[in-house]
Design a protein around this motif. Structure first.
Motif, PDB file in Angstrom:
ATOM      1  N   LYS A 158      41.212  45.280  44.359  1.00  0.00           N
ATOM      2  CA  LYS A 158      40.186  44.299  42.991  1.00  0.00           C
ATOM      3  C   LYS A 158      40.987  44.053  41.705  1.00  0.00           C
ATOM      4  O   LYS A 158      41.132  45.043  41.473  1.00  0.00           O
ATOM      5  CB  LYS A 158      39.114  45.155  42.954  1.00  0.00           C
TER       6      LYS A 158
ATOM      7  N   SER B 284      35.294  38.403  40.310  1.00  0.00           N
ATOM      8  CA  SER B 284      33.764  39.099  40.232  1.00  0.00           C
ATOM      9  C   SER B 284      33.329  39.939  39.597  1.00  0.00           C
ATOM     10  O   SER B 284      35.400  40.752  39.153  1.00  0.00           O
ATOM     11  CB  SER B 284      33.654  39.337  41.965  1.00  0.00           C
TER      12      SER B 284
ATOM     13  N   TYR C 133      32.258  44.202  47.874  1.00  0.00           N
ATOM     14  CA  TYR C 133      32.970  43.482  46.785  1.00  0.00           C
ATOM     15  C   TYR C 133      33.961  42.164  47.811  1.00  0.00           C
ATOM     16  O   TYR C 133      33.787  41.183  46.659  1.00  0.00           O
ATOM     17  CB  TYR C 133      34.272  43.862  46.285  1.00  0.00           C
TER      18      TYR C 133
ATOM     19  N   GLY D 168      30.010  36.389  39.918  1.00  0.00           N
ATOM     20  CA  GLY D 168      30.353  36.410  42.029  1.00  0.00           C
ATOM     21  C   GLY D 168      29.085  35.632  42.729  1.00  0.00           C
ATOM     22  O   GLY D 168      28.086  35.286  42.104  1.00  0.00           O
TER      23      GLY D 168
ATOM     24  N   GLN E 191      30.912  39.713  48.789  1.00  0.00           N
ATOM     25  CA  GLN E 191      30.300  39.401  47.660  1.00  0.00           C
ATOM     26  C   GLN E 191      28.520  39.644  47.762  1.00  0.00           C
ATOM     27  O   GLN E 191      27.225  39.028  47.348  1.00  0.00           O
ATOM     28  CB  GLN E 191      29.934  38.438  46.927  1.00  0.00           C
TER      29      GLN E 191
ATOM     30  N   TYR F 239      26.401  42.149  45.213  1.00  0.00           N
ATOM     31  CA  TYR F 239      27.875  42.726  44.715  1.00  0.00           C
ATOM     32  C   TYR F 239      27.515  43.143  43.286  1.00  0.00           C
ATOM     33  O   TYR F 239      28.226  41.940  42.737  1.00  0.00           O
ATOM     34  CB  TYR F 239      29.001  42.947  45.337  1.00  0.00           C
ATOM     35  N   ARG F 240      26.999  44.160  42.531  1.00  0.00           N
ATOM     36  CA  ARG F 240      27.922  44.213  41.318  1.00  0.00           C
ATOM     37  C   ARG F 240      27.853  45.703  40.733  1.00  0.00           C
ATOM     38  O   ARG F 240      27.091  46.393  41.275  1.00  0.00           O
ATOM     39  CB  ARG F 240      26.449  43.303  40.304  1.00  0.00           C
ATOM     40  N   ARG F 241      29.250  45.760  40.312  1.00  0.00           N
ATOM     41  CA  ARG F 241      29.469  46.684  39.863  1.00  0.00           C
ATOM     42  C   ARG F 241      29.321  47.058  37.932  1.00  0.00           C
ATOM     43  O   ARG F 241      29.156  46.783  37.401  1.00  0.00           O
ATOM     44  CB  ARG F 241      31.077  47.327  39.792  1.00  0.00           C
TER      45      ARG F 241
ATOM     46  N   ASP G 206      31.729  50.069  49.387  1.00  0.00           N
ATOM     47  CA  ASP G 206      31.914  49.598  48.416  1.00  0.00           C
ATOM     48  C   ASP G 206      33.284  48.259  48.098  1.00  0.00           C
ATOM     49  O   ASP G 206      32.748  47.124  47.560  1.00  0.00           O
ATOM     50  CB  ASP G 206      32.245  50.299  46.587  1.00  0.00           C
ATOM     51  N   LYS G 207      34.089  48.188  48.704  1.00  0.00           N
ATOM     52  CA  LYS G 207      35.427  47.485  48.534  1.00  0.00           C
ATOM     53  C   LYS G 207      34.618  46.607  49.644  1.00  0.00           C
ATOM     54  O   LYS G 207      34.966  45.266  50.034  1.00  0.00           O
ATOM     55  CB  LYS G 207      36.750  47.926  48.865  1.00  0.00           C
TER      56      LYS G 207
END
Length: 447
Positions: free
Chosen positions: A34, A118, A314, A85, A317, A359-361, A310-311
């Protein structure tokens, strides 16, 4: 002949042996790096600035509202989480009591700008920002910039910058729960603008302390104090008044009740902008205290799986557990468990129209989520102190004895039902998640 599966990644396809699928999945997504050095996520024009401004003011009013806190507690206010995103902007937040959740989605057709990366930030809307939003005229052009540490609003020669602030603890606890509830909700009704305005005009005045029900008589929706077949139960109906300033601008309103009526969600459609508003079952307990995620947090999931998924989210999205299970030949139970964990970690929100997670972190870790759930911590203490005795354990039924303060509790877990003799279970009957005794037994036998 061994089973095979077509696996697609970055446009490439290959035949993979079934036994190696999970390891390959982990390996593929460990290669994604990322970009954390991009200071700006988005910069550009907004297609409906007047409508967006009204939505952001409504969101700010929701964040500033509380239905069970003192004026002193309400002084500690923070404002929207902003996510860039999938060519969209999303603004989301809770009421300060965490019983009302709101999100503003600006869809791709409503934006004309450059998506550099994103990312997610959390800013505080102060009075200059609210004043600037309130002064935007219907045909006025504005620009927005969203970065890792700030959000900027630009109009004519005016520039307002809001800086990143910490997330409130109640938000951290509630964010995972509300996304799970959204994913378990189904659309029941769509009302046009006139129907919606008539419905709100018939809302009772003042604070509504008893449950009300949304029913449809003929073609007319009404709020009724009397339950009937196919009615939707709404606790704290007066909270819906926060939507009234937006009603003149809507195209329609959609209603999404939770499967077990633990929440209701109201979505206002306004061209290329959507406003989503979810209410917890009752005013006095917010989404942060529902315990909907506790079952998913009791079993251990390795860090490498969390990191890889998680990836994966990402890169795409979005995150569809069923599609992931089929594409990667992973069990549905495992994907459901990991989905809830990712939501609890602030990595997933839920889109009702697309029927999938986005997805949003957010800036917190799973260890903090576990630390904020006292029932889960207490369950672990029961295990550590040897207070859980498994009496019977098979596929159909698990029975255990859990020592309490001066009393022993019996826990029975069956395929479709779980019970405990403690006061917590007697009071809530599982509506607010499992009690600490059930959690301890499940964790011990890995149910």
């Amino acid at each position: 002949m061994e089973d095979t599966l077509i696996y697609n990644y970055s446009g490439a396809s290959s035949l993979l042996k079934k036994g190696a699928l999970e390891e390959l999945f982990l390996a593929q997504y460990s290669e994604i790096h990322k970009n954390t050095n991009v200071p700006c996520f988005f910069w550009g024009n907004v297609g409906q600035p007047f409508i967006l401004a009204r939505c952001l003011i409504a969101l700010s009013n929701i964040v500033k509202s509380s239905f069970n806190l003192s004026p002193f507690q309400m002084t500690l206010l923070k404002d929207p989480i902003v996510t860039v995103g999938n060519e969209r902007l999303r603004f989301e937040g809770f009421s300060h009591c965490a019983g009302a959740y709101a999100r503003v989605d600006v869809l791709p057709d409503g934006l004309n700008g450059e998506f550099l990366e994103s990312g997610t930030t959390n800013v505080d809307f102060n009075q200059p920002m609210i004043t600037a939003l309130g002064s935007i005229r219907p045909n006025e052009k504005i620009m927005l910039s969203v970065g890792e540490k700030e959000l900027g609003l630009y109009k004519e020669e005016e520039k307002i910058i809001e800086r990143k602030v910490p997330l409130p603890v109640k938000w951290i606890k509630g964010l995972g729960t509300v996304q799970v509830y959204l994913s378990e909700s189904e659309k029941r009704y769509t009302f046009n603008k006139i129907q919606t305005q008539q419905l709100f005009r018939g809302m009772p005045k003042g604070v509504v302390k008893s449950d009300y029900y949304l029913i449809v008589r003929g073609n007319k929706p009404v709020f009724s104090p009397v339950k009937s077949a196919d009615s939707i139960c709404i606790g704290g109906l007066h909270r819906l008044r926060l939507l009234e300033p937006l009603l003149p601008y809507i195209d329609n309103m959609q209603v999404f009740p939770h499967a077990d009526m633990q929440s209701t969600t109201w979505q206002l459609d306004m061209g290329n902008i959507r406003f989503t508003f979810s209410l917890s079952r009752e005013c006095w307990r917010g989404f942060s205290g529902e315990g909907a995620l506790l079952d998913s947090l009791i079993s251990n999931v390795s860090d490498k799986w969390i990191d890889a998924l998680d990836k994966y989210a990402y890169a795409n999205q979005s995150f569809n557990p069923s599609r992931l299970a089929l594409e990667e030949n992973i069990s549905f139970d495992k994907t459901e468990n990991i989905t809830a964990r990712l939501a609890a970690m602030g990595l997933l929100g839920y889109d009702l129209d697309d029927k999938e997670f986005f997805y949003r972190r957010l800036p917190f870790k799973l260890s903090r989520i576990i630390g904020l759930n006292p029932r889960l911590k207490n369950a672990e203490k029961l295990i550590e102190s040897g207070k859980v005795e498994i009496l019977n354990n098979n596929k159909e039924r698990t029975e255990a004895r859990v020592a309490g303060t001066g009393v022993g509790h019996t826990v029975i877990i069956e395929e479709e039902r779980e019970r405990c003799t403690c006061e917590w279970f007697s009071k809530y009957q599982g509506e607010r998640g499992p009690c600490k005794h059930v959690l301890a037994v499940k964790k011990l036998v890995h149910i």
